[in-house]
Design a protein around this motif. Sequence first.
Motif, mmCIF file in Angstrom:
data_model
loop_
_atom_site.group_PDB
_atom_site.id
_atom_site.type_symbol
_atom_site.label_atom_id
_atom_site.label_comp_id
_atom_site.label_asym_id
_atom_site.label_seq_id
_atom_site.Cartn_x
_atom_site.Cartn_y
_atom_site.Cartn_z
ATOM 1 N N MET A 1 0.843 -1.193 0.000
ATOM 2 C CA MET A 1 0.000 0.000 0.000
ATOM 3 C C MET A 1 0.881 1.248 0.000
ATOM 4 S SD MET A 1 -2.907 1.218 2.747
ATOM 5 C CE MET A 1 -3.961 -0.152 2.304
ATOM 6 N N THR A 2 0.579 2.205 -0.872
ATOM 7 C CA THR A 2 1.351 3.435 -0.934
ATOM 8 C C THR A 2 1.140 4.249 0.338
ATOM 9 O OG1 THR A 2 1.076 3.507 -3.322
ATOM 10 C CG2 THR A 2 1.747 5.546 -2.250
ATOM 11 N N PRO A 3 2.212 4.695 1.001
ATOM 12 C CA PRO A 3 2.041 5.506 2.210
ATOM 13 C C PRO A 3 1.415 6.847 1.880
ATOM 14 C CG PRO A 3 4.332 5.526 1.512
ATOM 15 C CD PRO A 3 3.632 4.501 0.654
ATOM 16 N N ILE A 4 0.698 7.392 2.845
ATOM 17 C CA ILE A 4 0.103 8.720 2.688
ATOM 18 C C ILE A 4 1.053 9.718 3.341
ATOM 19 C CG2 ILE A 4 -1.862 10.187 3.245
ATOM 20 C CD1 ILE A 4 -3.570 7.653 3.309
ATOM 21 N N ARG A 5 1.613 10.603 2.523
ATOM 22 C CA ARG A 5 2.646 11.487 3.041
ATOM 23 C C ARG A 5 2.640 12.804 2.268
ATOM 24 N NH1 ARG A 5 8.889 10.885 2.647
ATOM 25 N NH2 ARG A 5 8.404 9.416 0.996
ATOM 26 N N ILE A 6 2.856 13.891 2.989
ATOM 27 C CA ILE A 6 3.065 15.199 2.387
ATOM 28 C C ILE A 6 4.312 15.804 3.019
ATOM 29 C CG2 ILE A 6 2.138 17.494 1.884
ATOM 30 C CD1 ILE A 6 -0.644 16.481 2.368
ATOM 31 N N GLU A 7 5.302 16.100 2.198
ATOM 32 C CA GLU A 7 6.482 16.823 2.654
ATOM 33 C C GLU A 7 6.396 18.252 2.152
ATOM 34 O OE1 GLU A 7 10.122 14.939 1.613
ATOM 35 O OE2 GLU A 7 9.621 13.033 2.602
ATOM 36 N N VAL A 8 6.637 19.199 3.046
ATOM 37 C CA VAL A 8 6.485 20.609 2.685
ATOM 38 C C VAL A 8 7.743 21.400 3.038
ATOM 39 C CG1 VAL A 8 3.975 20.551 2.998
ATOM 40 C CG2 VAL A 8 5.437 21.250 4.904
ATOM 41 N N ARG A 9 7.915 22.501 2.328
ATOM 42 C CA ARG A 9 8.883 23.534 2.680
ATOM 43 C C ARG A 9 8.103 24.825 2.850
ATOM 44 N NH1 ARG A 9 13.644 22.918 -1.722
ATOM 45 N NH2 ARG A 9 11.855 23.523 -3.006
ATOM 46 N N THR A 10 8.529 25.667 3.775
ATOM 47 C CA THR A 10 7.747 26.850 4.112
ATOM 48 C C THR A 10 8.619 28.093 4.179
ATOM 49 O OG1 THR A 10 8.035 26.511 6.494
ATOM 50 C CG2 THR A 10 6.115 25.471 5.458
ATOM 51 N N GLY A 11 7.981 29.223 4.065
ATOM 52 C CA GLY A 11 8.605 30.519 4.266
ATOM 53 C C GLY A 11 7.584 31.511 4.764
ATOM 54 N N ALA A 12 8.031 32.511 5.499
ATOM 55 C CA ALA A 12 7.118 33.503 6.044
ATOM 56 C C ALA A 12 7.825 34.842 6.159
ATOM 57 C CB ALA A 12 6.595 33.073 7.408
ATOM 58 N N ALA A 13 7.066 35.908 5.928
ATOM 59 C CA ALA A 13 7.591 37.263 6.070
ATOM 60 C C ALA A 13 6.464 38.183 6.509
ATOM 61 C CB ALA A 13 8.184 37.765 4.751
ATOM 62 N N THR A 14 6.820 39.220 7.253
ATOM 63 C CA THR A 14 5.822 40.177 7.721
ATOM 64 C C THR A 14 6.468 41.540 7.887
ATOM 65 O OG1 THR A 14 4.085 40.539 9.396
ATOM 66 C CG2 THR A 14 6.206 39.692 10.180
ATOM 67 N N HIS A 15 5.658 42.594 7.781
ATOM 68 C CA HIS A 15 6.162 43.964 7.886
ATOM 69 C C HIS A 15 5.019 44.852 8.356
ATOM 70 C CE1 HIS A 15 7.959 47.830 6.749
ATOM 71 N NE2 HIS A 15 9.114 47.195 6.583
ATOM 72 N N ALA A 16 5.360 45.868 9.132
ATOM 73 C CA ALA A 16 4.331 46.780 9.639
ATOM 74 C C ALA A 16 3.764 47.674 8.549
ATOM 75 C CB ALA A 16 4.900 47.636 10.764
ATOM 76 N N GLY A 17 4.472 47.823 7.422
ATOM 77 C CA GLY A 17 4.032 48.736 6.373
ATOM 78 C C GLY A 17 4.595 50.128 6.589
ATOM 79 N N ASN A 18 4.240 51.042 5.714
ATOM 80 C CA ASN A 18 4.814 52.387 5.740
ATOM 81 C C ASN A 18 4.062 53.373 6.615
ATOM 82 O OD1 ASN A 18 6.802 51.631 3.846
ATOM 83 N ND2 ASN A 18 5.368 51.972 2.155
ATOM 84 N N LEU A 19 2.829 53.040 6.972
ATOM 85 C CA LEU A 19 2.008 54.003 7.692
ATOM 86 C C LEU A 19 1.675 53.579 9.112
ATOM 87 C CD1 LEU A 19 -0.549 54.929 4.869
ATOM 88 C CD2 LEU A 19 1.649 56.011 5.399
ATOM 89 N N ARG A 20 2.015 52.368 9.484
ATOM 90 C CA ARG A 20 1.626 51.838 10.797
ATOM 91 C C ARG A 20 2.833 51.774 11.723
ATOM 92 N NH1 ARG A 20 -4.102 50.645 10.862
ATOM 93 N NH2 ARG A 20 -4.678 50.711 8.665
ATOM 94 N N SER A 21 2.632 52.161 12.978
ATOM 95 C CA SER A 21 3.707 52.075 13.961
ATOM 96 C C SER A 21 3.787 50.699 14.594
ATOM 97 C CB SER A 21 3.501 53.123 15.057
ATOM 98 O OG SER A 21 2.256 52.926 15.722
ATOM 99 N N GLU A 22 2.714 49.907 14.472
ATOM 100 C CA GLU A 22 2.655 48.588 15.097
ATOM 101 C C GLU A 22 2.181 47.563 14.077
ATOM 102 O OE1 GLU A 22 1.096 47.127 19.332
ATOM 103 O OE2 GLU A 22 -0.540 47.702 18.004
ATOM 104 N N ASN A 23 2.791 46.388 14.115
ATOM 105 C CA ASN A 23 2.362 45.289 13.253
ATOM 106 C C ASN A 23 1.378 44.427 14.027
ATOM 107 O OD1 ASN A 23 2.045 43.233 11.434
ATOM 108 N ND2 ASN A 23 4.223 42.884 11.092
ATOM 109 N N GLN A 24 0.111 44.440 13.594
ATOM 110 C CA GLN A 24 -0.924 43.675 14.279
ATOM 111 C C GLN A 24 -1.179 42.329 13.611
ATOM 112 O OE1 GLN A 24 -4.368 46.275 14.742
ATOM 113 N NE2 GLN A 24 -3.418 47.261 16.507
ATOM 114 N N ASP A 25 -0.399 42.003 12.584
ATOM 115 C CA ASP A 25 -0.475 40.670 11.976
ATOM 116 C C ASP A 25 0.308 39.666 12.811
ATOM 117 O OD1 ASP A 25 -1.852 41.816 9.903
ATOM 118 O OD2 ASP A 25 -0.311 41.442 8.374
ATOM 119 N N SER A 26 -0.160 38.434 12.835
ATOM 120 C CA SER A 26 0.581 37.326 13.438
ATOM 121 C C SER A 26 0.497 36.135 12.493
ATOM 122 C CB SER A 26 -0.004 36.942 14.805
ATOM 123 O OG SER A 26 0.071 38.023 15.721
#
Length: 279
Positions: A1-26
């Motif tokens: 039986m073929t195994p059930i598998r997912i291999e992933v690679r990931t990346g992430a980036a975040t920035h407050a932007g040009n007009l905001r003093s605080e980054n409210q994204d998580s």
Amino acid sequence: MTPIRIEVRTGAATHAGNLRSENQDSHLVRRPVFLVADGMGGHASGREASELVVRAFDHQLWGPWVTPQTLKDATAVAARAVADLGNRVSGAPGSTLTGAGLAVHDAEPCWLIFNVGDSRTYLLRDEELEQVTVDHSQQQALMDAGLTSRAAAASARKNVITQAIGGGLANEPVLDLWMLPARSGDRVLLCSDGLTGELSDQLIAATLLSVTEPQDAAAALVSAAVAGAGRDNVTAVVVDAVLVEGTRTELREWSSDDTVDDTSAGLGGDTRADLEVAR
């Protein structure tokens, strides 16, 4: 039986932007779940609200795969935590939520996409970019009613979303879910509206197609948004399926209209209160 598998690679980036003093994204990158949460900037403690959403998912006991129930459980924990925050601070803090989990359905590896609010999840497959999630927004509701995108944008009040975690909603949010068969070579993008508000889908697709490494792709997208107007916080998470085993020979077709049924996905009544969000 073929195994059930997912291999992933990931990346992430975040920035407050040009007009905001605080980054409210998580964001969270923790197999088997990946997500972006956008704190509602016009409300008190938006940053803390998005962090509470991430914490609820980070502390969930996932096992190797996500399920509709585990996503529902984590979202309910997040909703209670943000509601408790609202009891301790002025205003009505809230957050959006969008993400992708690694799942198995009918012995087939899948993406289980989930969403509350107007942050988005996209799938790039065979050089075609498609928005999987559907915005919970007044503008989207008008488009669903038959108005063109331009007419809907003119008619809708700016930055009004109809679902969120917290934000003063009386009931728990309704979590939209999509189960998509996974394929090697899939690239999934999760992002806050600070990205989609600055970059067209065509530019997003071109960047995802031209930048190979997921971390570089996430950084390039965020940089492009900031290099434009950069009016809002911006976050991008890129998840690449580098190996998928157990996929059926005939890949099932899917549509953004085909959500997981409400009996497994719903977290409460379909609340339609509008939320004014200053972005």
